[in-house]
Design a protein around this motif. Structure first.
Motif, short mmCIF file in Angstrom:
data_model
loop_
_atom_site.label_atom_id
_atom_site.label_comp_id
_atom_site.label_asym_id
_atom_site.label_seq_id
_atom_site.Cartn_x
_atom_site.Cartn_y
_atom_site.Cartn_z
N SER A 1 0.82 -1.22 0.00
CA SER A 1 0.00 0.00 0.00
C SER A 1 0.85 1.26 0.00
O SER A 1 0.51 2.24 -0.68
CB SER A 1 -0.93 0.02 1.20
OG SER A 1 -1.89 -0.99 1.10
N THR B 1 3.74 1.83 -1.34
CA THR B 1 4.23 2.07 -2.70
C THR B 1 3.07 2.38 -3.63
O THR B 1 3.15 3.29 -4.47
CB THR B 1 5.02 0.85 -3.21
OG1 THR B 1 6.15 0.66 -2.35
CG2 THR B 1 5.50 1.07 -4.63
N PHE C 1 0.16 3.80 -3.05
CA PHE C 1 -0.32 5.17 -2.88
C PHE C 1 0.66 6.18 -3.46
O PHE C 1 0.25 7.16 -4.08
CB PHE C 1 -0.61 5.48 -1.42
CG PHE C 1 -1.79 4.73 -0.87
CD1 PHE C 1 -2.98 4.65 -1.57
CD2 PHE C 1 -1.70 4.08 0.35
CE1 PHE C 1 -4.08 3.95 -1.06
CE2 PHE C 1 -2.79 3.38 0.86
CZ PHE C 1 -3.97 3.31 0.16
N ALA C 2 1.95 5.94 -3.30
CA ALA C 2 2.96 6.87 -3.82
C ALA C 2 2.92 6.93 -5.35
O ALA C 2 2.97 8.02 -5.93
CB ALA C 2 4.35 6.47 -3.34
N ARG D 1 0.42 6.02 -7.31
CA ARG D 1 -0.89 6.55 -7.74
C ARG D 1 -0.86 8.07 -7.68
O ARG D 1 -1.36 8.74 -8.57
CB ARG D 1 -2.02 6.00 -6.86
CG ARG D 1 -2.37 4.57 -7.09
CD ARG D 1 -3.21 4.35 -8.33
NE ARG D 1 -4.54 4.93 -8.12
CZ ARG D 1 -5.28 5.46 -9.09
NH1 ARG D 1 -4.83 5.48 -10.31
NH2 ARG D 1 -6.45 5.97 -8.83
N LYS D 2 -0.25 8.59 -6.62
CA LYS D 2 -0.14 10.04 -6.47
C LYS D 2 0.69 10.64 -7.62
O LYS D 2 0.46 11.77 -8.02
CB LYS D 2 0.50 10.38 -5.12
CG LYS D 2 0.54 11.84 -4.79
CD LYS D 2 1.10 12.08 -3.40
CE LYS D 2 1.20 13.55 -3.11
NZ LYS D 2 1.77 13.81 -1.79
N ALA D 3 1.63 9.86 -8.13
CA ALA D 3 2.46 10.31 -9.24
C ALA D 3 1.71 10.25 -10.58
O ALA D 3 2.25 10.67 -11.60
CB ALA D 3 3.73 9.47 -9.32
N GLY D 4 0.49 9.71 -10.57
CA GLY D 4 -0.32 9.74 -11.78
C GLY D 4 -0.57 8.41 -12.47
O GLY D 4 -1.22 8.38 -13.51
N ASP E 1 -2.27 4.86 -13.36
CA ASP E 1 -3.59 4.26 -13.19
C ASP E 1 -3.45 3.10 -12.20
O ASP E 1 -2.35 2.62 -11.94
CB ASP E 1 -4.16 3.77 -14.54
CG ASP E 1 -3.31 2.68 -15.15
OD1 ASP E 1 -3.63 1.49 -14.91
OD2 ASP E 1 -2.32 3.01 -15.85
N ALA F 1 -0.17 0.86 -11.30
CA ALA F 1 0.37 1.10 -9.96
C ALA F 1 0.52 -0.21 -9.19
O ALA F 1 1.52 -0.42 -8.48
CB ALA F 1 -0.52 2.08 -9.20
N TYR G 1 8.93 7.11 -11.13
CA TYR G 1 7.71 7.84 -10.83
C TYR G 1 7.87 8.87 -9.72
O TYR G 1 6.90 9.43 -9.23
CB TYR G 1 6.58 6.85 -10.47
CG TYR G 1 6.43 5.83 -11.55
CD1 TYR G 1 5.82 6.16 -12.75
CD2 TYR G 1 6.93 4.53 -11.40
CE1 TYR G 1 5.71 5.23 -13.77
CE2 TYR G 1 6.81 3.60 -12.42
CZ TYR G 1 6.20 3.96 -13.60
OH TYR G 1 6.10 3.06 -14.61
N HIS G 2 9.10 9.12 -9.30
CA HIS G 2 9.36 10.15 -8.25
C HIS G 2 9.58 11.48 -8.90
O HIS G 2 10.12 11.65 -9.90
CB HIS G 2 10.58 9.78 -7.41
CG HIS G 2 10.33 8.68 -6.43
ND1 HIS G 2 9.36 8.75 -5.46
CD2 HIS G 2 10.92 7.47 -6.29
CE1 HIS G 2 9.38 7.63 -4.76
NE2 HIS G 2 10.31 6.84 -5.24
#
Length: 173
Positions: free
Chosen positions: A82, A84, A86-87, A89-92, A94, A98, A172-173
């Motif tokens: 979770s 990873t 959430f991180a 997903r926050k970066a965009g 799908d 993710a 994705y960072h």
């Protein structure tokens, strides 16, 4: 790689490249111990939350050792993934992508951590039967986390250095 064309400022961070391993043509095995420790700590945080929550739930429901341990391990995976998920997903990303990234990034790390941590708890005399209020329970659990961290960090360093494991998240960072 033409570093002269690559530099856009004098504050370019060469160390940041080392955490990406062999991605993008960079040298293999370039993962730093710091990057590996950070990835392991990230994984350990999720695993610890899941395990402790599983033990509390299993104890509250008066389940036996095996059922409680299964719940704790399952929740360790859920919480480990979770963080990873959430991180990224926050970066965009799908949801489907993710999930794939989280599985690729964390599976080996969580498996190693859970094997070591739960193996230690199983091997410490009396730890499996200790209650939440017992010092033996907490010292064996926390000691298991420390040893799991120490043994999982080199695994993560090796994987990151080859563009696998937590290295897949860096895009994705």
């Amino acid at each position: 790689m033409d570093h002269a064309a690559h530099h856009t400022s004098t504050a370019h961070d060469h160390a940041a490249h080392e955490t990406h391993g062999d991605q993008g043509g960079r040298r293999p095995g370039g993962a730093t111990w710091g990057a590996a420790a950070k990835a392991t700590l990230h994984c350990l945080t999720g695993c610890a939350i899941g395990e402790i929550l599983g033990v509390i739930i299993g104890t509250a429901l008066m389940w036996g050792n095996v059922a409680t341990m299964i719940l704790a391990i399952a929740l360790a995976f859920v919480f480990g993934y979770s963080f990873t998920l959430f991180a990224v997903r926050k970066a965009g990303l799908d949801f489907k992508t993710a999930v794939k990234v989280a599985l690729a990034a964390d599976t080996v790390s969580i498996v190693v951590m859970e094997l070591v941590d739960n193996g230690i708890i199983a091997l410490v005399p009396g730890a499996m039967d200790a209650h939440l209020s017992d010092t033996l329970f907490w010292t064996s659990l926390l000691g298991g986390f420390v040893i799991a961290f120490l043994l999982t960090t080199p695994v993560n360093k090796w994987m990151i250095g080859r563009g696998k494991g937590h290295a897949v998240v860096h895009a994705y960072h």
